[in-house]
Each structure stands twice: as C-alpha cells, then as structure tokens.
Scaffold this active site. Structure first.
Site, PDB file in Angstrom:
ATOM      1  N   SER A 134       0.822  -1.216   0.000  1.00 34.58           N
ATOM      2  CA  SER A 134       0.000   0.000   0.000  1.00 34.58           C
ATOM      3  C   SER A 134       0.855   1.263   0.000  1.00 34.58           C
ATOM      4  CB  SER A 134      -0.906   0.019   1.233  1.00 34.58           C
ATOM      5  OG  SER A 134      -1.665  -1.158   1.309  1.00 34.58           O
TER       6      SER A 134
HETATM    7  N1  SAH Z   1      -0.408  -5.336   3.952  1.00 34.36           N
HETATM    8  C1  SAH Z   1       0.417  -5.596   2.792  1.00 34.36           C
HETATM    9  C2  SAH Z   1      -0.243  -5.223   1.478  1.00 34.36           C
HETATM   10  C3  SAH Z   1      -1.512  -5.899   1.263  1.00 34.36           C
HETATM   11  S1  SAH Z   1      -1.968  -6.296  -0.382  1.00 34.36           S
HETATM   12  C4  SAH Z   1       1.751  -4.925   2.901  1.00 34.36           C
HETATM   13  O1  SAH Z   1       2.010  -4.215   3.888  1.00 34.36           O
HETATM   14  O2  SAH Z   1       2.572  -5.125   2.015  1.00 34.36           O
HETATM   15  C5  SAH Z   1      -3.215  -7.450   0.087  1.00 34.36           C
HETATM   16  C6  SAH Z   1      -2.714  -8.809   0.412  1.00 34.36           C
HETATM   17  O3  SAH Z   1      -3.815  -9.577   0.893  1.00 34.36           O
HETATM   18  C7  SAH Z   1      -2.156  -9.557  -0.785  1.00 34.36           C
HETATM   19  O4  SAH Z   1      -0.867 -10.014  -0.516  1.00 34.36           O
HETATM   20  C8  SAH Z   1      -3.134 -10.724  -0.954  1.00 34.36           C
HETATM   21  O5  SAH Z   1      -2.544 -11.896  -1.455  1.00 34.36           O
HETATM   22  C9  SAH Z   1      -3.661 -10.902   0.441  1.00 34.36           C
HETATM   23  N2  SAH Z   1      -4.965 -11.580   0.575  1.00 34.36           N
HETATM   24  C10 SAH Z   1      -6.031 -11.516  -0.254  1.00 34.36           C
HETATM   25  N3  SAH Z   1      -7.045 -12.276   0.220  1.00 34.36           N
HETATM   26  C11 SAH Z   1      -6.614 -12.813   1.384  1.00 34.36           C
HETATM   27  C12 SAH Z   1      -7.209 -13.685   2.355  1.00 34.36           C
HETATM   28  N4  SAH Z   1      -8.442 -14.159   2.221  1.00 34.36           N
HETATM   29  N5  SAH Z   1      -6.461 -14.049   3.428  1.00 34.36           N
HETATM   30  C13 SAH Z   1      -5.193 -13.594   3.583  1.00 34.36           C
HETATM   31  N6  SAH Z   1      -4.578 -12.771   2.698  1.00 34.36           N
HETATM   32  C14 SAH Z   1      -5.285 -12.374   1.626  1.00 34.36           C
END
Ligand code: SAH
Length: 230
Positions: A81
């Site tokens: 993000s």
């Molecule tokens: N917080 C992260 C960025 C998030 S991007 C950072 O600091 O870099 C969102 C992330 O959520 C992605 O890596 C994606 O694979 C994950 N994601 C999506 N659905 C999910 C779920 N049901 N459970 C866990 N992770 C999930």
C-alpha cells in the site's frame, strides 16, 4: 597508484553508507510530506514509519521508488500500500504497547512490521503461499520476533489467538467477515476497506464496546480484493 587504490577502496566502503543515507533522507521526506502534512499525528505511527526500511519490503527494481507516494507491485498481482494509507490505518487502529494485533493480507510484511514496532504481538495471515514465505523470511531477517505469520485464508481470522485489540484487513470485500467481528476484543478496533472489491471501497472502523459493535465510515480507498480459498 597506492593512493588511487586507497581512494577506490574508500569509495567502495562509503558507497553502501551513502546509499543508506539517501534512503534515510527519502524516508524523512516521506514522513513529513506524505504523512504529517496530511494530518497523521500519532507519535508511535510516525516513529515506526520513520524507522522502517521500506526499501527492503519492495522487489529490488523498485527500491529507489520505495518512499514515493503510491502503492508498488510486490508480485503475484499484489501491491504494497501507499505509505499514507499504511500510516492512516495504523493511526486509526490506536496502536500501543500491551496490545495484540491481527492483520489479514501480509503481502510484503510492511504493515505487520509497522504494527510490530508499536504493539506487543502481531499475527498476520497471507493467502498467497509464496508471499507468506517471502514476508516471513524478511521479517525474521529484520529481527521481528513478535510477528507470527501464517499462510492461508484470513477470512476466518486466527481463532486460537483471539481476541485481538486491533484487526487490520488490507484487502477489500463487500462485507466484514463475521469471524473477524467475533475475534475483536472488548474495546478493540477493526479497520477494513468495504465496498466493491473491483472498484472503490470505504474505509470502515468497527469498535466493540460492552459486546456491541458500532461502525464508522471514512475515506474512499482502493485495495486489492480479499480472496477466498475454494
Ligand atoms: N499489507 C500488505 C499489502 C496488502 S496487499 C503490505 O504491507 O505489504 C493485500 C494482500 O492480501 C495480498 O498479498 C493478498 O494476497 C492478500 N490476501 C487476499 N485475500 C486474502 C485472504 N483471504 N487471506 C489472507 N490474505 C489475503
């Protein structure tokens, strides 16, 4: 010749230090121009983001852009993000020593590390196994012993470790998963983008008081969708 060799070796010794200094300056600028200037004032959040080497959380080709005002690709169609959004969600969660946090969507591990700088323990779940492995290694190398990682579907939360004072979901869905509401501690705060996962969402803050949940709707945001394991 000797002095030339000396100068060359000094340059080699200085090079990493200079690069480090450049990142430190870029990071200070990021905190001032993107975060403080937009109204984030929680000292713990500012301190954590001022300290964390964000350039080590992005793929090498993006290191130079790590402190810029936008999300960046981290592979597997996912993104880290924008710094402001991380700061905003962190401040909204009211992080403090003594608290226990759950993050859904570890991604690069950056948000988890920001929380880990402030709270006691962070539990974080990532659905893409490769990203879960990479972020676990990264967080271990950076010395975060208070972050517990897990690969799987975060929709169901982490019931064995519940309740949590803070739950931050960094992927979007059209509703807040019921298990996450249940795993919120008394006085706890849950932050999540809710709306159309394909277009735009609102940032929602849930608070639990005397077992009752209230919701507050904030800014419009864009996150990658919360996926479900079939
Ligand atoms: N917080 C992260 C960025 C998030 S991007 C950072 O600091 O870099 C969102 C992330 O959520 C992605 O890596 C994606 O694979 C994950 N994601 C999506 N659905 C999910 C779920 N049901 N459970 C866990 N992770 C999930």
């Amino acid at each position: 010749m000797k002095s030339l060799l000396f100068i060359l070796s000094m340059l080699l010794l200085l090079a990493p230090g200079q690069e480090e200094a450049r990142y430190v300056r870029a990071r200070e600028r990021m905190v001032q121009t993107q975060i403080v200037a937009r109204g984030i004032s929680d000292p713990a959040t500012l301190r954590a983001m001022g300290r964390l080497p964000r350039h080590l959380f992005v793929p090498a080709p993006y290191s130079a852009e790590a402190y810029s005002d936008r999300p960046l690709p981290i592979g597997y169609s996912q993104t880290i993000s924008q710094p402001f959004i991380v700061a905003y969600m962190t401040e909204l969660s009211r992080p403090a020593k003594g608290k226990k946090a759950l993050e859904i969507g570890t991604g690069s591990g950056y948000q988890a590390a920001v929380l880990a700088e402030i709270v006691d323990t962070v539990y974080t779940i990532e659905i893409v196994p490769e990203l879960a492995r990479e972020s676990e290694t990264r967080l271990r190398m950076l010395g975060y012993r208070n972050v517990m990682t897990r690969s799987g579907d975060g929709y169901k939360g982490w019931p064995e470790r519940a309740p949590f004072d803070i739950i931050i979901v960094t992927a979007a869905a059209d509703h807040i998963p019921e298990p996450l509401k249940e795993q919120l501690a008394e006085g706890g705060r849950l932050i999540m983008p809710v709306g159309n996962p394909a277009t735009v969402q609102q940032l929602i803050v849930l608070t639990k008081r005397k077992g009752k949940i209230t919701a507050q709707q904030l800014e419009a945001v864009r996150f990658v969708p919360l996926r479900r394991l079939k």
